[in-house]
Structure formats: C-alpha cells, structure tokens
Write a protein that holds these residues in place. Structure first.
Motif, PDB file in Angstrom:
ATOM      1  N   THR A 118      -1.479  29.281  37.827  1.00  0.00           N
ATOM      2  CA  THR A 118      -1.377  27.635  38.077  1.00  0.00           C
ATOM      3  C   THR A 118      -2.588  26.966  37.593  1.00  0.00           C
ATOM      4  O   THR A 118      -3.423  27.631  37.050  1.00  0.00           O
ATOM      5  N   SER A 162       7.473  20.717  39.261  1.00  0.00           N
ATOM      6  CA  SER A 162       6.863  19.885  40.541  1.00  0.00           C
ATOM      7  C   SER A 162       5.694  20.736  40.833  1.00  0.00           C
ATOM      8  O   SER A 162       4.809  20.046  41.079  1.00  0.00           O
ATOM      9  N   MET A 163       5.668  21.990  40.459  1.00  0.00           N
ATOM     10  CA  MET A 163       4.520  22.683  41.297  1.00  0.00           C
ATOM     11  C   MET A 163       3.482  22.475  40.206  1.00  0.00           C
ATOM     12  O   MET A 163       1.966  22.475  40.493  1.00  0.00           O
ATOM     13  N   SER A 164       3.829  22.266  38.795  1.00  0.00           N
ATOM     14  CA  SER A 164       2.937  22.152  37.588  1.00  0.00           C
ATOM     15  C   SER A 164       2.028  20.851  37.999  1.00  0.00           C
ATOM     16  O   SER A 164       0.847  20.514  37.792  1.00  0.00           O
ATOM     17  N   THR A 166       1.663  18.976  41.130  1.00  0.00           N
ATOM     18  CA  THR A 166       0.387  19.098  42.154  1.00  0.00           C
ATOM     19  C   THR A 166      -0.521  20.011  41.790  1.00  0.00           C
ATOM     20  O   THR A 166      -1.658  19.672  42.567  1.00  0.00           O
ATOM     21  N   SER A 167      -0.471  21.151  41.258  1.00  0.00           N
ATOM     22  CA  SER A 167      -1.291  22.152  40.983  1.00  0.00           C
ATOM     23  C   SER A 167      -2.542  21.385  40.165  1.00  0.00           C
ATOM     24  O   SER A 167      -3.447  21.602  40.362  1.00  0.00           O
ATOM     25  N   GLU A 255      -0.142  20.334  47.360  1.00  0.00           N
ATOM     26  CA  GLU A 255       0.644  18.989  47.804  1.00  0.00           C
ATOM     27  C   GLU A 255      -0.481  18.085  48.641  1.00  0.00           C
ATOM     28  O   GLU A 255      -0.295  16.812  48.480  1.00  0.00           O
TER      29      GLU A 255
END
Length: 358
Positions: A118, A162-164, A166-167, A255
């Motif tokens: 990440t 989505s994780m990309s 916020t990370s 987040e």
C-alpha cells in the motif's frame, strides 16, 4: 536561509516493477537464510508467494497483523518467534503488517526487510505506534527502521481503487505536516513537495484506471518520499489526532488520515508561513493558490468518504476526543485550543468541507 539540521534515515530502498524477485538475493547479501514472514489474515496469499520464491526456506509465517499494532498481538508474535527461531523478519502488506514487523524487530534485534503493498509510508520510519487498553503510544528508535524496503509496483496493481485513494492521502498527510514541522528544513521540504505533487497527480489516475502501471508507479514513488519525510522530522496535531481516534475509538487508520487532513490544515493555516502554504497550493492541482480548496477538490475527485460518522465515530465522541487531544502538551504550529478543536472534530464527524475559519 535559516540554519537547519537534517537527519537522514539510512535504510536501503529497492524500487521498480518486479523487484520482489530480488528478495532471495537481498537475504543472501545480508547472510540471512531463515526469515519469519509477517502478514495480516488477508495477506496469506502474498506470504505463500514469498515461500515459493524462497524455495520454502522460511522459519514460519505469522499472519495475525492487526490495525494499530495491539500489544497483545505483538506478544503472541514474540512467543512464536521463540518457538521457530528465525534469523530475520520479512513483512509484506500494508501498515499493519509492517508495524508488527517493526515491533518484532525492535524487541528481538532481528533484521527486518519489508515489502509494502500500500502507500502508507510506515516502512520508511523509525517509529512504531502500539495500542494497549484503548490507548495508542508511539515509540521512536533508530533501530526500529527496517534494514531494507522493497517497493514492487506490481504488488500494488490489485490494491482496490478506494483503498489506494485513502492509503495515498495517508502518505500525503505525512508530507503536508512535515512542511511545517518544528524541525523542518529545505531538504525535507523538497522531498515533501515532490511526494505531494506525485500523489496528487497519480491518485486520480489510479482511481479512474486501477490498472494504470504509470499511475501506480508514480503513486508508489510519491508514497516513498512522503514516508521518508515522516521518518526525518517530528509530527504535530494531525498525527496526534489520528493516533487518538485510532487507539481510543478504533477508527480505521488511512480513512481517518484522509478525513482529517484538510481540516487540520485549515486549523493550522493561520500559523503556517504564507510561503509554505503557497508552495503547497502549487503542487495540488486546481488549488488556485488555496491549498485547503485544493485538498477539498482532490478528495471529492477521489470519491473518498469524508465523514468519521460513516466509520462509527459518534457525535458524543467529539467531546471525549477533544478532551484527550487537549489534555497533553505537544508541539503544534498553532496552540491547541479546545473549542476550535471541538469544531474541527464536529466537521470531520459530519463530513463537512474544510474551511479556514476555525
């Protein structure tokens, strides 16, 4: 130019596509041949990939890495280390896996190679945040810094959009706060601005087209630079708030960083030199000279959740969090004042746009 001190974090970095293949050679160069693999429950597939790459020559796999590095998980991992006798740690995954790898390493003296999947940036810092009894504390020690970091762009290709997002904003937060850190300096500022610029350009590309190799490469490059500055200077209100919301309210790490970043910048803006705010606005697209506006627009473009309420933070938690934040003395460019902090948290709870009127 004002006098300054610059402390570099001396870890070895291997960056590129397909660089995971260099792990056997890296272990051999360090005269290591029996690593413990560390990952989270969702990272077992990656650990199996590493086992195959190393022809099964591993001491074992510990797959219980958990958000905020709970001390009881670290203690369980240390007991496992004693039972299998590794000569090194190889952690693979996000901040949770790398954080646990760092905690094991500092408690055992074992060398640590980490492979981030990440954009969190923890791999570049001599810091580990640990949680016990609902309280998150931070340990600083040069020995916590991993020996080697292997950045393989290919490993980020399947990271959900989505994780990309916020990370990546989590990483950006490191660099934003580094710009106005008490011990910031010209070298840190250069690295921070380059990291922010890279992420601000790459993250929208990654969200729009998660299979974009060039977007992924630029995002990981930016994340590396942002992690680098996090390990070089002290942090302030933003990271303090995130640690409190994570340790005491179990808020998700990336987040929470994402939601709070523009609000904390808005709070600190009156005390941040105008030149710093100007340079920050220049590297965030569509800022029109206003970095807070630029961050608001960037988060909207990425489609991230803007409300702590969405992740379970309650309105009544605002007062409790405010009390915790204001109970300890720590450096911040603007003094910590209870009512504006409470309003900052209320806006973050509700999901409002950040405004520089706190």
């Amino acid at each position: 130019m004002d006098p300054f001190e610059y402390n570099s974090t001396p870890s070895r970095v291997i960056f590129g596509n397909g660089t995971l293949s260099k792990l056997p050679e890296e272990l051999s160069q360090q005269e290591l041949d029996m690593p413990l693999l560390v990952c989270g429950a969702h990272g077992l597939g990656r650990a199996i990939q590493l086992q195959k790459l190393l022809d099964g020559k591993v001491a074992g796999t510990f797959s219980e890495a958990t958000m905020h590095t709970p001390v009881h998980i670290t203690e369980k991992a240390l007991a496992y280390v004693k039972s299998v006798g590794p000569d090194s740690i190889v952690s693979i995954g996000g901040g949770s896996s790398i954080g646990l790898g760092k905690a094991i390493s500092i408690n055992t003296g074992l060398p640590h190679i980490c492979i981030p999947t990440t954009y969190a940036g923890s791999e570049m810092t001599p810091v580990v945040g640990e949680t016990k009894n609902g309280k998150k504390t931070t340990r600083h020690d040069p020995k916590i810094l991993p020996n080697t970091v292997i950045y393989d762009v290919d490993l980020t290709m399947t990271l959900p959009a989505s994780m990309s997002a916020t990370s990546g904003i989590n990483a950006m937060a490191h660099a934003v706060e580094a710009l106005y850190a008490r011990n910031s300096n010209p070298i840190v500022a250069l690295l921070a601005l380059e990291g922010i610029k890279a992420l601000a350009l790459a993250l929208p590309q990654v969200v729009e087209n998660p299979s974009s190799s060039s977007g992924r490469q630029t995002a990981l490059y930016g994340a590396w630079l942002c992690g680098k500055v996090l390990g070089s200077v002290g942090m302030a209100l933003h990271h303090k708030l995130c640690h409190i919301l994570g340790g005491s309210f179990n808020m998700p790490h990336a987040e929470t960083h994402t939601i709070l970043l523009p609000h904390v910048l808005a709070y600190n803006a009156p005390a941040v030199p105008l030149g710093v705010m100007k340079k920050l606005a220049e590297v965030i697209p569509n800022s029109d000279g206003d970095a807070i506006k630029g961050l608001n627009l960037l988060l909207d473009k990425l489609g991230v959740k803007r409300s702590l309420k969405f992740y379970g933070f309650r309105e009544e938690d605002v007062d409790k969090a405010t009390d915790i934040v204001t109970s300890n003395v720590y450096w911040n460019p603007r003094p910590i004042v209870k009512e504006p902090i409470k309003e900052l948290l209320r806006r973050a709870w509700k999901g409002e746009q950040a405004k520089a009127d706190l």
